[in-house]
Design a protein around this motif. Structure first.
Motif, mmCIF file in Angstrom:
data_model
loop_
_atom_site.group_PDB
_atom_site.id
_atom_site.type_symbol
_atom_site.label_atom_id
_atom_site.label_comp_id
_atom_site.label_asym_id
_atom_site.label_seq_id
_atom_site.Cartn_x
_atom_site.Cartn_y
_atom_site.Cartn_z
ATOM 1 N N HIS A 102 -13.231 19.683 16.001
ATOM 2 C CA HIS A 102 -11.823 19.485 15.656
ATOM 3 C C HIS A 102 -11.402 18.120 16.190
ATOM 4 N N GLU A 103 -11.317 17.165 15.289
ATOM 5 C CA GLU A 103 -10.961 15.805 15.672
ATOM 6 C C GLU A 103 -10.069 15.191 14.609
ATOM 7 N N ASP A 104 -9.332 14.190 14.985
ATOM 8 C CA ASP A 104 -8.454 13.494 14.045
ATOM 9 C C ASP A 104 -9.254 12.431 13.281
ATOM 10 N N PHE A 105 -9.139 12.440 11.947
ATOM 11 C CA PHE A 105 -9.799 11.415 11.131
ATOM 12 C C PHE A 105 -8.946 11.145 9.898
ATOM 13 N N ASP A 106 -9.154 9.973 9.317
ATOM 14 C CA ASP A 106 -8.392 9.559 8.135
ATOM 15 C C ASP A 106 -9.110 10.078 6.901
ATOM 16 N N PHE A 107 -8.609 11.173 6.353
ATOM 17 C CA PHE A 107 -9.251 11.804 5.202
ATOM 18 C C PHE A 107 -9.235 10.883 3.976
ATOM 19 N N ALA A 108 -8.198 10.042 3.815
ATOM 20 C CA ALA A 108 -8.099 9.161 2.646
ATOM 21 C C ALA A 108 -9.244 8.150 2.607
ATOM 22 N N GLU A 109 -9.734 7.740 3.770
ATOM 23 C CA GLU A 109 -10.825 6.765 3.809
ATOM 24 C C GLU A 109 -12.172 7.398 3.465
ATOM 25 N N GLN A 133 0.618 10.099 7.659
ATOM 26 C CA GLN A 133 0.438 10.069 6.205
ATOM 27 C C GLN A 133 1.238 8.904 5.609
ATOM 28 N N GLU A 134 0.546 8.247 4.644
ATOM 29 C CA GLU A 134 1.166 7.112 3.953
ATOM 30 C C GLU A 134 0.655 7.108 2.516
ATOM 31 N N LYS A 135 1.519 7.328 1.553
ATOM 32 C CA LYS A 135 1.116 7.389 0.147
ATOM 33 C C LYS A 135 1.038 5.986 -0.449
ATOM 34 N N LYS A 136 0.171 5.906 -1.494
ATOM 35 C CA LYS A 136 0.048 4.639 -2.220
ATOM 36 C C LYS A 136 1.234 4.476 -3.157
ATOM 37 N N HIS A 137 1.679 3.218 -3.327
ATOM 38 C CA HIS A 137 2.806 2.965 -4.233
ATOM 39 C C HIS A 137 2.367 3.072 -5.684
ATOM 40 N N HIS A 186 -3.154 6.356 3.817
ATOM 41 C CA HIS A 186 -3.658 6.944 5.073
ATOM 42 C C HIS A 186 -3.203 8.413 5.115
ATOM 43 N N LEU A 187 -4.138 9.290 5.516
ATOM 44 C CA LEU A 187 -3.812 10.704 5.733
ATOM 45 C C LEU A 187 -4.674 11.200 6.899
ATOM 46 N N LYS A 237 -9.807 15.251 -6.834
ATOM 47 C CA LYS A 237 -8.524 14.826 -6.284
ATOM 48 C C LYS A 237 -8.121 15.742 -5.128
ATOM 49 N N TYR A 238 -7.078 15.318 -4.439
ATOM 50 C CA TYR A 238 -6.577 16.140 -3.330
ATOM 51 C C TYR A 238 -5.081 15.897 -3.185
ATOM 52 N N GLU A 239 -4.428 16.779 -2.453
ATOM 53 C CA GLU A 239 -2.989 16.659 -2.198
ATOM 54 C C GLU A 239 -2.672 17.409 -0.892
#
Length: 715
Positions: A557-564, A707-711, A591-592, A624-626
């Motif tokens: 259980h660790e924090d990671f950027d799933f979007a990357e 979390q940061e969504k793409k424009h 970033h997520l 895809k993911y959400e």
């Protein structure tokens, strides 16, 4: 002369003096000259002077009389005061009787007469019979039959607390010139207290007399010479005396009685003795030979009191005693019985304590059901009722599907069945672990002296743990059986799936040893390599799912950027995709950052993309993911041939095949994905239709740290 008479005469003289003065004035003003023998003016002056002197003399005597009268009144008042004190101190009341009018008048404590009463009015103050005696005594004195008389009266009382006693002394107060009685004086004395004392004294005397002659206690009286002078019947019975007069004639001395011979007679006032006499040792005693005359021990207690006359002279002794032999022997027996009872009680108490301890340790309760009042008592201590339930309460406490059973059992006991009751009931009561408590009742009928069923007694045991254990054992047995079946099926399928590529490899390898065209050798090598890879992948999947089944897989259980990582996971799964298939990745986040296991989440995405590429030869594959409200949703959609309804139903069964007998990947891909998702708290859903492709969704609960969504999302 009274002050009133003096005032009248004084007013008359003053009036006369004024009249004469007026006449003198008129005479002096007259113009007529009168010549008389005497001088009128001097005469009038002498008269006025005489009258004035007379007034002064009368005024002097009036004041003297008033002072004397005041002294007399003061003396009378003092005497009346003393009379009032005497009447109060002696509880006396005075009244006067007038024979002429037959009326009564009471004299108050101040010496004045109070209200006058006629005989009828006065009769209301006294008892009717006593008042008639009073009237008779009054008539006797008025008729000169006696000079004085004393009458005892009672008041007219309504309750015993209001009862008063009076002693009335009648005497002659005055007579007229003819010697007739004109007044009688009555002195009434309140003797209620003296009467009560007299009655108490009489009652006390009667009690003493009764006690002496009573059969409840021994009474002996020795005179001043120490000789037995009186003995009651109870003492005769105690000392076995047939005739009291005979024993009194013997003139026994105080010292002859072995019970008292050690006591100084004249100094024995208020002496309490307890004596034990063994009569066989006193056979030569004169008192023993004449009285007791039989063997045995005598336990005797007595109280000795010296009697003195009013002059303080010694008169004798009074002995009150009783034979306590039976009492002592009974006491000894009771004491021995009490000791035995105490020991038995202690044994019973220890036995009950042991039972209570056993009940407490074993979690067992005692149960009593009383058909007479339809109540059920439950207790963990013998002899106490801790819980009392009515029939309706018993039925309502049971679970709905047990209520008919409870009603039937209660009905059987109400009809006084002779058979025992053995029943396990699940209730709506919850224990500390929030489990529904199950109780097992074992009751037997208790019969009364007539042989009829009086109540039902037994035990109630908490069976919750046992039933839960049995259920767990049943569940685990079923799981073990299912696991055994699954194991057998798995081994069978695994043997078949391993044997197939292995047989192919061995077949093509054998072709190298037979006659063959060298141009076919690259084909043989390709097939061997292909089936070897299938066999290797299958073995790896078997080993991995075995580790999952054995809980040997550790999750991080660790924090990671799933979007990357998402794009890389997808590309690794599509490495063997047909070039004619278009792959699409929808990554809506710049970033997520989530908390989870990046290795196994990536493995799930890779395996989903690999399965999609296997069943898709043309068209597209979309990954895809959400992230929405604490949940990460990953979906892989393909436009392949799809799976029929039977295949969708068994998609997550190991080595399952669809209606066309096709296996999904290695046969363990979807089961591995499902187990991995389940271990990480997620779920997997699949939707497919023949000719329309397949879509697989994986849901992971997680919390987005960043979390940061793409424009502008690029496809």
């Amino acid at each position: 002369m009274t002050p009133k008479e003096f005032s009248t005469i004084l007013r008359f003289n003053v009036f006369t003096l004024c009249l004469l003065t007026s006449n003198v004035v008129q005479a002096q003003s007259s113009d007529i000259h009168v010549n008389k023998v005497f001088d009128l003016n001097h005469l009038i002056t002498y008269l006025i002077a005489g009258l004035f002197i007379t007034v002064l003399v009368m005024l002097f005597y009036n004041r003297l009389y008033a002072f004397r009268e005041q002294d007399v009144r003061k003396l009378l008042k003092n005497r009346n005061s003393r009379l009032g004190l005497v009447m109060q101190a002696g509880r006396l009341r005075l009244w006067v009787y007038y024979p002429e009018t037959r009326h009564y008048r009471f004299i108050s404590e101040t010496g004045e007469y109070s209200k006058e009463y006629n005989p009828i009015d006065l009769a209301h103050f006294y008892d009717r019979d006593d008042f008639e005696l009073l009237r008779s005594a009054i008539f006797d004195i008025c008729e000169n039959k006696r000079l004085t008389s004393t009458v005892k009266l009672r008041n007219a009382f309504t309750s015993s607390e209001d009862l008063r006693f009076y002693e009335l002394h009648l005497s002659i107060a005055s007579r007229d010139e003819k010697g007739q009685i004109t007044q009688l004086l009555g002195i009434e004395h309140d003797v209620t207290t003296e009467y009560a004392k007299s009655n108490n004294a009489k009652a006390l005397f009667m009690r003493y007399q009764t006690v002496f002659n009573s059969s409840l206690i021994d009474m002996l009286y020795y005179n001043k010479d120490g000789i037995l002078a009186e003995i009651n019947d109870k003492a005769c019975q105690t000392f076995n005396i047939p005739n009291r007069n005979t024993i009194l004639a013997e003139k026994f001395l105080f010292q002859d009685n072995p019970l008292f011979n050690s006591i100084d007679l004249k100094n024995a006032d208020h002496v309490n003795t307890t004596t034990i006499i063994d009569f066989p040792k006193h056979q030569n005693d004169r008192f023993y030979s004449k009285t007791w005359g039989k063997d045995g021990k005598l336990y005797y207690e007595a109280s000795i009191n010296v009697i003195h006359n009013s002059d303080g002279e010694y008169e004798g002794v009074y002995v009150a005693g009783r034979n306590v032999t039976e009492m002592v022997e009974s006491f000894h027996q009771q004491r021995a019985g009490a000791i035995a009872l105490q020991k038995a009680t202690q044994h019973i108490k220890e036995y009950i304590d042991n039972i209570n301890y056993a009940l407490r340790v074993s979690n067992v309760r005692l149960v009593n059901y009383y058909p007479q009042n339809y109540t059920l008592d439950i207790s963990s201590i013998i002899g106490e009722s801790q819980i009392r339930l009515s029939q309706l309460r018993c039925i309502r406490l049971a679970l709905p599907h047990y209520r008919r059973t409870v009603s039937s059992v209660l009905n059987r006991m109400d009809h006084l069945t002779r058979y025992s009751i053995n029943q396990t009931i699940e209730t709506e009561i919850h224990d500390a672990k929030k489990r529904q408590i199950a109780l097992m009742f074992n009751l037997i009928p208790i019969l009364n002296a007539d042989g009829n069923t009086e109540r039902y007694f037994g035990m109630c045991r908490n069976m919750t743990d046992i039933l839960e254990t049995e259920r767990k054992l049943t569940t685990e047995t079923q799981k073990a059986q299912e696991a055994e079946l699954l194991k057998e099926s798995f081994l069978t399928n695994m043997s078949y799936e391993i044997r197939t590529p292995l047989t192919t490899v061995l077949g093509y390898a054998d072709l190298f040893e037979t006659e063959h065209d060298e141009a076919d050798e690259p084909l043989f090598v390709e097939e061997i390599k292909k089936n070897t890879n299938i066999l290797l992948r299958l073995i790896n999947d078997i080993l991995f799912i075995s580790k999952l089944d054995a809980d040997m897989v550790e999750f991080k259980h660790e924090d990671f950027d799933f979007a990357e990582y998402f794009d890389a996971y997808c590309q690794m799964g599509w490495s063997t995709t047909n070039p004619e298939v278009k792959t699409i990745i929808e990554n809506p986040y710049e970033h997520l950052v989530i908390n989870g296991d990046p290795e196994y989440i990536g493995k799930i995405i890779q395996m989903l993309c690999q399965i999609a590429s296997t069943f898709t030869q043309k068209g597209h594959i979309r990954a895809k993911y959400e992230y929405h409200r604490g949940e990460l949703v990953i979906s892989v959609e393909d436009s392949g041939g799809g799976i029929d309804a039977e295949g969708v139903k068994n998609a997550f069964v190991r080595f399952a095949r669809d209606g066309q007998h096709r296996i999904c990947g290695s046969g363990l891909d979807l089961p591995i994905i499902q187990e991995l998702a389940k271990k990480m708290g997620g779920t997997v859903e699949l939707q497919s239709e023949i000719g329309k492709g397949t879509t697989v969704w994986v849901f992971f609960p997680c919390e987005a740290k960043e979390q940061e969504k793409k424009h502008d999302m690029i496809v």
